[in-house]
Design a protein around this motif. Structure first.
Motif, PDB file in Angstrom:
ATOM      1  N   LEU A  61       0.773  -1.082   0.085  1.00 40.47           N
ATOM      2  CA  LEU A  61      -0.010  -0.008  -0.089  1.00 40.47           C
ATOM      3  C   LEU A  61       0.994   1.218  -0.006  1.00 40.47           C
ATOM      4  N   ASP A  62       1.932   1.265   0.686  1.00 40.27           N
ATOM      5  CA  ASP A  62       2.844   2.606   0.896  1.00 40.27           C
ATOM      6  C   ASP A  62       3.484   2.772  -0.438  1.00 40.27           C
ATOM      7  N   ALA A  63       3.948   1.378  -1.052  1.00 40.53           N
ATOM      8  CA  ALA A  63       4.489   1.606  -2.316  1.00 40.53           C
ATOM      9  C   ALA A  63       3.803   2.237  -3.421  1.00 40.53           C
ATOM     10  N   MET A  64       2.328   1.751  -3.434  1.00 42.51           N
ATOM     11  CA  MET A  64       1.285   2.321  -4.347  1.00 42.51           C
ATOM     12  C   MET A  64       1.053   3.741  -3.980  1.00 42.51           C
ATOM     13  N   ILE A  65       0.909   3.888  -2.828  1.00 39.51           N
ATOM     14  CA  ILE A  65       0.564   5.441  -2.465  1.00 39.51           C
ATOM     15  C   ILE A  65       1.904   6.266  -2.952  1.00 39.51           C
ATOM     16  N   GLY A  66       2.836   5.881  -2.967  1.00 40.78           N
ATOM     17  CA  GLY A  66       4.360   6.232  -3.142  1.00 40.78           C
ATOM     18  C   GLY A  66       4.624   6.197  -4.854  1.00 40.78           C
ATOM     19  N   GLU A  67       3.882   6.046  -5.539  1.00 38.74           N
ATOM     20  CA  GLU A  67       3.817   5.938  -6.961  1.00 38.74           C
ATOM     21  C   GLU A  67       4.708   4.930  -7.426  1.00 38.74           C
ATOM     22  N   GLY A  68       4.801   3.734  -7.061  1.00 37.20           N
ATOM     23  CA  GLY A  68       5.474   2.782  -7.453  1.00 37.20           C
ATOM     24  C   GLY A  68       6.833   2.513  -6.702  1.00 37.20           C
ATOM     25  N   LEU A  69       7.090   3.561  -5.817  1.00 37.55           N
ATOM     26  CA  LEU A  69       8.531   3.341  -5.019  1.00 37.55           C
ATOM     27  C   LEU A  69       8.301   3.575  -3.462  1.00 37.55           C
ATOM     28  N   GLY A  70       7.371   4.260  -3.104  1.00 32.79           N
ATOM     29  CA  GLY A  70       7.155   4.411  -1.648  1.00 32.79           C
ATOM     30  C   GLY A  70       8.038   5.770  -1.389  1.00 32.79           C
ATOM     31  N   HIS A  71       7.918   5.775   0.012  1.00 31.90           N
ATOM     32  CA  HIS A  71       8.585   7.090   0.478  1.00 31.90           C
ATOM     33  C   HIS A  71       9.690   6.638   1.497  1.00 31.90           C
ATOM     34  N   GLY A  72      10.626   7.551   1.986  1.00 33.29           N
ATOM     35  CA  GLY A  72      11.566   7.218   3.180  1.00 33.29           C
ATOM     36  C   GLY A  72      12.879   6.194   2.744  1.00 33.29           C
ATOM     37  N   TRP A  73      12.968   5.866   1.709  1.00 38.28           N
ATOM     38  CA  TRP A  73      13.998   5.116   0.885  1.00 38.28           C
ATOM     39  C   TRP A  73      15.326   6.193   0.820  1.00 38.28           C
ATOM     40  N   LYS A  74      16.002   5.761   1.240  1.00 38.31           N
ATOM     41  CA  LYS A  74      17.259   6.907   1.366  1.00 38.31           C
ATOM     42  C   LYS A  74      18.226   6.446   0.249  1.00 38.31           C
ATOM     43  N   ALA A  75      17.808   6.551  -1.012  1.00 37.98           N
ATOM     44  CA  ALA A  75      18.438   6.242  -2.267  1.00 37.98           C
ATOM     45  C   ALA A  75      18.172   6.796  -3.366  1.00 37.98           C
ATOM     46  N   TRP A  76      18.514   6.579  -4.563  1.00 40.23           N
ATOM     47  CA  TRP A  76      18.165   7.419  -5.845  1.00 40.23           C
ATOM     48  C   TRP A  76      16.852   6.887  -6.231  1.00 40.23           C
ATOM     49  N   TYR A  77      15.923   7.966  -6.500  1.00 43.67           N
ATOM     50  CA  TYR A  77      14.580   7.710  -7.198  1.00 43.67           C
ATOM     51  C   TYR A  77      14.496   7.678  -8.358  1.00 43.67           C
ATOM     52  N   ASN A  78      13.839   6.746  -9.123  1.00 42.91           N
ATOM     53  CA  ASN A  78      13.670   6.678 -10.566  1.00 42.91           C
ATOM     54  C   ASN A  78      12.470   7.962 -11.037  1.00 42.91           C
ATOM     55  N   THR A  79      12.706   9.049 -11.335  1.00 41.58           N
ATOM     56  CA  THR A  79      11.616   9.895 -11.358  1.00 41.58           C
ATOM     57  C   THR A  79      10.609   9.769 -12.673  1.00 41.58           C
ATOM     58  N   SER A  80      11.419   8.930 -13.931  1.00 38.95           N
ATOM     59  CA  SER A  80      10.771   8.692 -15.048  1.00 38.95           C
ATOM     60  C   SER A  80       9.507   7.634 -14.648  1.00 38.95           C
ATOM     61  N   TRP A  81       9.995   6.596 -13.760  1.00 38.34           N
ATOM     62  CA  TRP A  81       8.878   5.635 -13.463  1.00 38.34           C
ATOM     63  C   TRP A  81       8.172   6.116 -12.559  1.00 38.34           C
ATOM     64  N   ARG A 108      -3.740   5.877 -12.218  1.00 41.32           N
ATOM     65  CA  ARG A 108      -5.041   6.458 -11.961  1.00 41.32           C
ATOM     66  C   ARG A 108      -5.837   6.180 -13.265  1.00 41.32           C
ATOM     67  N   VAL A 109      -5.619   5.702 -14.017  1.00 39.49           N
ATOM     68  CA  VAL A 109      -6.491   5.678 -15.262  1.00 39.49           C
ATOM     69  C   VAL A 109      -6.552   4.060 -15.366  1.00 39.49           C
ATOM     70  N   GLN A 110      -5.708   3.193 -15.174  1.00 41.64           N
ATOM     71  CA  GLN A 110      -5.706   1.764 -15.652  1.00 41.64           C
ATOM     72  C   GLN A 110      -5.622   1.095 -14.377  1.00 41.64           C
ATOM     73  N   ALA A 111      -5.928   1.397 -13.275  1.00 39.43           N
ATOM     74  CA  ALA A 111      -5.944   0.552 -11.893  1.00 39.43           C
ATOM     75  C   ALA A 111      -6.853  -0.865 -12.220  1.00 39.43           C
ATOM     76  N   ASP A 112      -7.853  -0.664 -12.830  1.00 39.30           N
ATOM     77  CA  ASP A 112      -8.854  -1.865 -12.950  1.00 39.30           C
ATOM     78  C   ASP A 112      -7.867  -3.141 -13.736  1.00 39.30           C
ATOM     79  N   ASP A 113      -6.681  -2.799 -14.316  1.00 38.41           N
ATOM     80  CA  ASP A 113      -5.990  -3.782 -14.953  1.00 38.41           C
ATOM     81  C   ASP A 113      -4.978  -4.485 -14.174  1.00 38.41           C
TER      82      ASP A 113
END
Length: 515
Positions: A339-359, A368-373
């Protein structure tokens, strides 16, 4: 895009979702203050850092192409590509496949799902950079269970069938990686393991798969489920290949600030000596004594252990009753972690590392448009996690994570007395492929029973090695070691491999006493 400051109505709606009863005076004040804070967001945006590829952006690359069905009979590939490795290195000449939740710059990443189909990373995962620098060529992305949520081998792009018999499934979620090794299409592959996803398909398809110690191989640039359990790991036709790949990809991640000191690494392939004489192995009885276990599988594993004993290893039955409850602990913790990873748009929060912004940007828009899939298991886990979070304020998650600490200490206590723990990787052989069962039918029954999830939670290294067959389907034995003692795990696995031969459940070894 520039930040649009929130309106008074925006803040009122958000306040209600946060259980805040905001007055009009408060809202007026907060609108002005939020507008001032917009400048901070513009400061962050102004840097617009370019992705750093660790030098691998200079490699010769071809973008991914989906192979025709005739060239992909087991549905193991999502795309074929070619990224040339360095001219010399420990992996020079090796062709490696990459599971399709690991970023390869310029090659589509799907996570086995229609939700993110079309996402093309602009960076290589750290481990991909290391493979290329070690001389390996990346030759394709392998199919996987939809968002890595199941263990059987069902992608949104169809089932991943067993390399020996299309009436069976390859297992998951790294099923495609296991298949392309078993069929000899590549020299090695990378999988990811959140609950057994490297070791399960390795066992079911008759190849070697290692889940390294947590943190030994950087997860940067991989798409996971929960930071607490995400492990990338090498898979290969033999232990020596797996050890050689681990030697290339292991090591501290300069972009991960959780580990200020280097993690201990070794040239693992140089440590292999095939000598079992000094090995002390604890045979975990709870790993065998389960009602779903196939007696033929247990027999193969016991015979494999007996061969180690014949070659000098010391075996002793050990018990840890909490092992039986580890799957439930894992299930509870994963629901809110996901759930945290989902709310954090696929990566979550609080991870002290590099974040893939394009992902993050792509996934955030897509969900937001394809969650049913999303696959049924992911929907179920999200719903249960959201319910436990809302109704019980994450108390069960906290209790579960505290139990992980206790579980870790209990395995550590066993490993103080023994070099390794041993048990079947899975308690059954590969599941049958039933085209009539949809994902909701499969949701009612986990088709693969495994011993793997506890060690994702505790972080201990664990490897699956083929030890025989039941009715023509492979069986894997799992060896578990102390954290960061991956060298002993690999050496013991190589020893087992060297004394093993294909053994079926009705072989001449069946008259041995159970270990």
């Amino acid at each position: 895009m520039p930040l649009r400051p929130p309106t008074k109505d925006d803040l009122r709606d958000l306040g209600e979702s946060l259980f805040l009863e905001l007055t009009d005076d408060e809202l007026d004040c907060f609108v002005v203050a939020a507008n001032r804070r917009a400048d901070a967001y513009e400061t962050v945006r102004s840097y617009n850092p370019e992705p750093r590829l660790g030098g691998s952006e200079r490699r010769e690359r071809t973008s991914g192409v989906r192979p025709p069905a005739a060239e992909n009979p087991h549905n193991a590939w999502v795309s074929l590509c070619h990224v040339a490795g360095a001219d010399d290195g420990v992996l020079t000449g090796m062709e490696v496949a990459i599971k399709d939740n690991v970023c390869v710059a310029g090659v589509e990443l799907t996570c086995g799902s229609h939700v993110v189909e079309g996402y093309v990373p602009d960076v290589d995962a750290t481990l991909v950079t290391r493979l290329l620098e070690a001389g390996a060529d990346v030759v394709g992305k392998t199919n996987m269970d939809d968002f890595a949520m199941t263990r059987t081998g069902y992608s949104a792009f169809g089932p991943i069938t067993h390399p020996r018999d299309d009436d069976y499934l390859a297992g998951g979620s790294s099923g495609g990686s296991a298949v392309v090794i078993a069929t000899g299409e590549v020299d090695a592959a990378i999988g990811t393991d959140q609950g057994g996803s490297v070791r399960i398909p390795a066992a079911l398809c008759g190849v070697v798969g290692l889940k390294p110690t947590y943190g030994l191989v950087p997860y940067t640039g991989c798409i996971g489920l929960d930071h607490a359990i995400d492990h990338p790991g090498p898979m290969g036709p033999d232990v020596e290949t797996v050890a050689r790949v681990l030697s290339a990809i292991a090591g501290s991640n300069e972009r991960d600030l959780r580990s200020p000191t280097p993690v201990p690494v070794e040239p693992y392939h140089d440590r292999l000596d095939g000598d079992a004489a000094d090995l002390s192995i604890g045979v975990l009885q709870e790993g065998f004594d389960q009602p779903e276990a196939d007696e033929g599988v247990l027999e193969c594993v016991r015979n494999g252990l007996a061969r180690l004993e014949d070659n000098g290893a010391t075996l002793e039955d050990v018990s840890e009753p909490m092992h039986r409850d580890a799957e439930d602990i894992h299930t509870v913790c994963t629901a809110e972690g996901l759930l945290d990873a989902m709310i954090g748009e696929g990566l979550g929060h609080g991870w002290k590392a590099w974040y893939n912004t394009s992902w993050i940007e792509f996934f955030g828009a897509a969900r937001r448009v394809q969650a049913d899939d999303f696959p049924a298991p992911l929907k179920l886990s999200l719903l249960v996690g959201a319910y436990a979070n809302e109704a019980y304020h994450s108390r069960y998650y906290a209790d579960g994570m505290n139990l992980v600490v206790e579980l870790t200490e209990r395995y550590d206590a066993l490993l103080e007395e023994h070099d390794l723990l041993a048990m079947p990787t899975t308690l059954e052989t590969a599941p049958e492929h039933d085209p009539e069962r949809d994902q909701y039918d499969r949701l009612q029954e986990d088709l693969v029973v495994a011993n793997t999830t506890p060690f994702n939670r505790t972080g201990h290294p664990a490897i699956s090695v083929p030890v025989g067959e039941v009715d023509g389907l492979p069986v894997g034995l799992m060896l578990v070691g102390s954290r960061f003692d991956d060298a002993t795990v690999l050496d013991a696995a190589e020893t087992l491999e060297s004394v093993s031969e294909t053994v079926t459940s009705n072989s001449s070894l069946t008259d041995r006493e159970p270990v």
